[in-house]
Design a protein around this motif. Sequence first.
Motif, PDB file in Angstrom:
ATOM      1  N   SER A 131      75.558 175.759  54.614  1.00 59.40           N
ATOM      2  CA  SER A 131      77.054 176.016  53.801  1.00 59.40           C
ATOM      3  C   SER A 131      78.174 175.625  54.906  1.00 59.40           C
ATOM      4  O   SER A 131      77.904 176.320  56.050  1.00 59.40           O
ATOM      5  CB  SER A 131      77.135 177.256  53.358  1.00 59.40           C
ATOM      6  N   ALA A 132      78.986 174.848  54.502  1.00 55.20           N
ATOM      7  CA  ALA A 132      80.293 174.345  55.263  1.00 55.20           C
ATOM      8  C   ALA A 132      81.208 175.589  55.869  1.00 55.20           C
ATOM      9  O   ALA A 132      81.529 175.400  56.800  1.00 55.20           O
ATOM     10  CB  ALA A 132      80.769 173.116  54.793  1.00 55.20           C
ATOM     11  N   ASN A 133      81.317 176.432  54.814  1.00 55.37           N
ATOM     12  CA  ASN A 133      81.935 177.626  55.281  1.00 55.37           C
ATOM     13  C   ASN A 133      81.613 178.826  54.533  1.00 55.37           C
ATOM     14  O   ASN A 133      80.760 178.969  54.009  1.00 55.37           O
ATOM     15  CB  ASN A 133      83.763 177.265  55.179  1.00 55.37           C
ATOM     16  N   ASP A 134      82.203 179.964  55.209  1.00 58.28           N
ATOM     17  CA  ASP A 134      81.744 181.295  54.781  1.00 58.28           C
ATOM     18  C   ASP A 134      82.135 181.600  53.374  1.00 58.28           C
ATOM     19  O   ASP A 134      81.409 182.216  52.665  1.00 58.28           O
ATOM     20  CB  ASP A 134      82.556 182.383  55.486  1.00 58.28           C
ATOM     21  N   GLY A 135      83.396 181.040  52.785  1.00 57.97           N
ATOM     22  CA  GLY A 135      83.557 181.275  51.224  1.00 57.97           C
ATOM     23  C   GLY A 135      82.582 181.051  50.473  1.00 57.97           C
ATOM     24  O   GLY A 135      82.161 181.618  49.626  1.00 57.97           O
ATOM     25  N   MET A 136      82.173 179.657  50.722  1.00 58.42           N
ATOM     26  CA  MET A 136      81.052 179.103  49.999  1.00 58.42           C
ATOM     27  C   MET A 136      79.705 179.790  49.980  1.00 58.42           C
ATOM     28  O   MET A 136      78.889 180.117  49.287  1.00 58.42           O
ATOM     29  CB  MET A 136      80.991 177.618  49.892  1.00 58.42           C
ATOM     30  N   ALA A 137      79.515 180.303  51.283  1.00 58.59           N
ATOM     31  CA  ALA A 137      78.354 180.917  51.709  1.00 58.59           C
ATOM     32  C   ALA A 137      78.167 182.195  50.922  1.00 58.59           C
ATOM     33  O   ALA A 137      77.158 182.736  50.650  1.00 58.59           O
ATOM     34  CB  ALA A 137      78.231 181.364  53.312  1.00 58.59           C
ATOM     35  N   ALA A 138      79.154 183.008  50.812  1.00 62.43           N
ATOM     36  CA  ALA A 138      79.150 184.345  50.049  1.00 62.43           C
ATOM     37  C   ALA A 138      78.743 184.019  48.775  1.00 62.43           C
ATOM     38  O   ALA A 138      77.800 184.747  48.240  1.00 62.43           O
ATOM     39  CB  ALA A 138      80.714 184.844  49.859  1.00 62.43           C
ATOM     40  N   ALA A 139      79.116 183.062  48.017  1.00 64.17           N
ATOM     41  CA  ALA A 139      78.708 182.773  46.525  1.00 64.17           C
ATOM     42  C   ALA A 139      77.380 182.081  46.688  1.00 64.17           C
ATOM     43  O   ALA A 139      76.594 182.541  45.461  1.00 64.17           O
ATOM     44  CB  ALA A 139      79.521 181.521  45.806  1.00 64.17           C
ATOM     45  N   ILE A 140      76.833 181.422  47.678  1.00 69.91           N
ATOM     46  CA  ILE A 140      75.608 180.937  47.557  1.00 69.91           C
ATOM     47  C   ILE A 140      74.452 182.267  47.764  1.00 69.91           C
ATOM     48  O   ILE A 140      73.372 182.507  47.288  1.00 69.91           O
ATOM     49  CB  ILE A 140      75.526 179.830  48.735  1.00 69.91           C
ATOM     50  N   VAL A 141      74.958 182.891  48.649  1.00 69.47           N
ATOM     51  CA  VAL A 141      74.157 184.318  49.148  1.00 69.47           C
ATOM     52  C   VAL A 141      73.729 185.012  47.639  1.00 69.47           C
ATOM     53  O   VAL A 141      72.822 185.528  47.224  1.00 69.47           O
ATOM     54  CB  VAL A 141      74.728 185.196  50.121  1.00 69.47           C
ATOM     55  N   PRO A 154      67.480 181.701  55.669  1.00 72.30           N
ATOM     56  CA  PRO A 154      68.488 181.729  56.624  1.00 72.30           C
ATOM     57  C   PRO A 154      69.706 180.885  56.039  1.00 72.30           C
ATOM     58  O   PRO A 154      69.409 179.969  55.452  1.00 72.30           O
ATOM     59  CB  PRO A 154      67.940 181.113  57.773  1.00 72.30           C
ATOM     60  N   ILE A 155      70.945 181.405  56.017  1.00 69.82           N
ATOM     61  CA  ILE A 155      72.024 180.481  55.595  1.00 69.82           C
ATOM     62  C   ILE A 155      73.246 180.944  56.787  1.00 69.82           C
ATOM     63  O   ILE A 155      73.354 181.917  57.160  1.00 69.82           O
ATOM     64  CB  ILE A 155      72.562 181.059  54.274  1.00 69.82           C
ATOM     65  N   GLY A 156      74.114 179.808  56.730  1.00 77.89           N
ATOM     66  CA  GLY A 156      75.379 180.132  57.647  1.00 77.89           C
ATOM     67  C   GLY A 156      76.417 179.377  57.168  1.00 77.89           C
ATOM     68  O   GLY A 156      76.507 178.576  56.305  1.00 77.89           O
ATOM     69  N   GLY A 157      77.637 179.813  57.786  1.00 76.44           N
ATOM     70  CA  GLY A 157      78.883 179.036  57.378  1.00 76.44           C
ATOM     71  C   GLY A 157      79.715 178.919  58.694  1.00 76.44           C
ATOM     72  O   GLY A 157      79.096 178.446  59.699  1.00 76.44           O
ATOM     73  N   GLN A 158      81.079 178.946  58.341  1.00 78.90           N
ATOM     74  CA  GLN A 158      82.232 178.913  59.369  1.00 78.90           C
ATOM     75  C   GLN A 158      83.307 179.749  58.956  1.00 78.90           C
ATOM     76  O   GLN A 158      83.506 179.837  57.781  1.00 78.90           O
ATOM     77  CB  GLN A 158      82.360 177.347  60.035  1.00 78.90           C
TER      78      GLN A 158
END
Length: 362
Positions: free
Chosen positions: A233-243, A255-259
């Motif tokens: 995930s390119a950033n944490d905001g999107m990562a939260a929704a993806i999780v 595993p998933i990461g953001g920034q």
Amino acid sequence: MNAILRRTLVGTTAVSLALALAACGSSDGSPSASATGAKTIGLLLPEKASSNRYEAFDKPLITDSIMGLCSRCSVDYANANGEESTQKEQFEALLTKGVKVILLDPVNAKNTAAWVDEANRQGAKVIAYDRLAAGNVAAYVSFDNERTGELQGTALTDAIGPKAKDAQIVMINGAEADPNAAAFKAGAHQTLDGKVKAIGYEQSGEWQPTLAAQKMNEAIRSLGKDNIQGVYSANDGMAAAIVDAMHAAGMKNVPIGGQDASLDAIKRILTGDQSYTIYKPYKPEADAAADIAVYLLKGLDVASVARGNIQSGDQQIPSMLLTPIVVTKQNVASTIVGGGLYKAADICTPEVAAACQDAGVH
């Protein structure tokens, strides 16, 4: 803190001290900033929804740094809240006020050339902040964005572990109109291509968490939940929704990461719901932007503070590119708490307290 960042901080501090003397030593009785714009620095930031960094960090840090360098200066701030047309109006309003230096983090960096050219015609200088705006900008301050993508890709394969070579992953990239997103994507591909078996699904989430969740659900339907071994995930905001989407589908321990090192992402890293984030220390970026802005306001050459150039079309743009840092559960204490981004008390709320204890965050 790594050596490159230490050098940046030391250099920025030294320049800041010199500038503080140069910028604030005048007693010429010039008209106030509110009257003429001559001592005003414009600050235009892009949005609030997908990342809290701009309101929580960039705006106050830049403002404080500018005022520390030039007590007679003022900052005229506006946030476009993701609307390109709103930002254009904000930019034009600054020019109408006679503001001669504008720090611009564009909503759509591809469409700013006409704005920047008009500013130049009116004798105003534009500094591209965090994202490289199109047009003849006077300087650029950001992080090494391709390196950020490389670190994201490496952190993901590290999180997957020895099975990475047999892994199929999903990539949810940033906005198509954002040149930083293109750099993150390019850097990530450099460290993912050939290191994982396949990128089974790749789409843009446009920095929108809701859209990112939709894309993740599409990937799950297309590939099957048991056939996804990692998510970029390119950033944490999107990562939260993806999780959230993965949990709803019954996917665990993928595993998933953001920034951006957002506070909620740090909590997810500690609890194991996110593997990593990329920390781009906001203060040195803000300090570098403030240094360059005050230099330009004083009519000084920015080469000594920018310390580098990047090629954009046929232009060589003075630039300051800082170094990002990978954050995992193992180094939250040293990077995030030790670096002063958040206090342990902010992170270690009751639902995270046990995970903080395990990670030595206190």
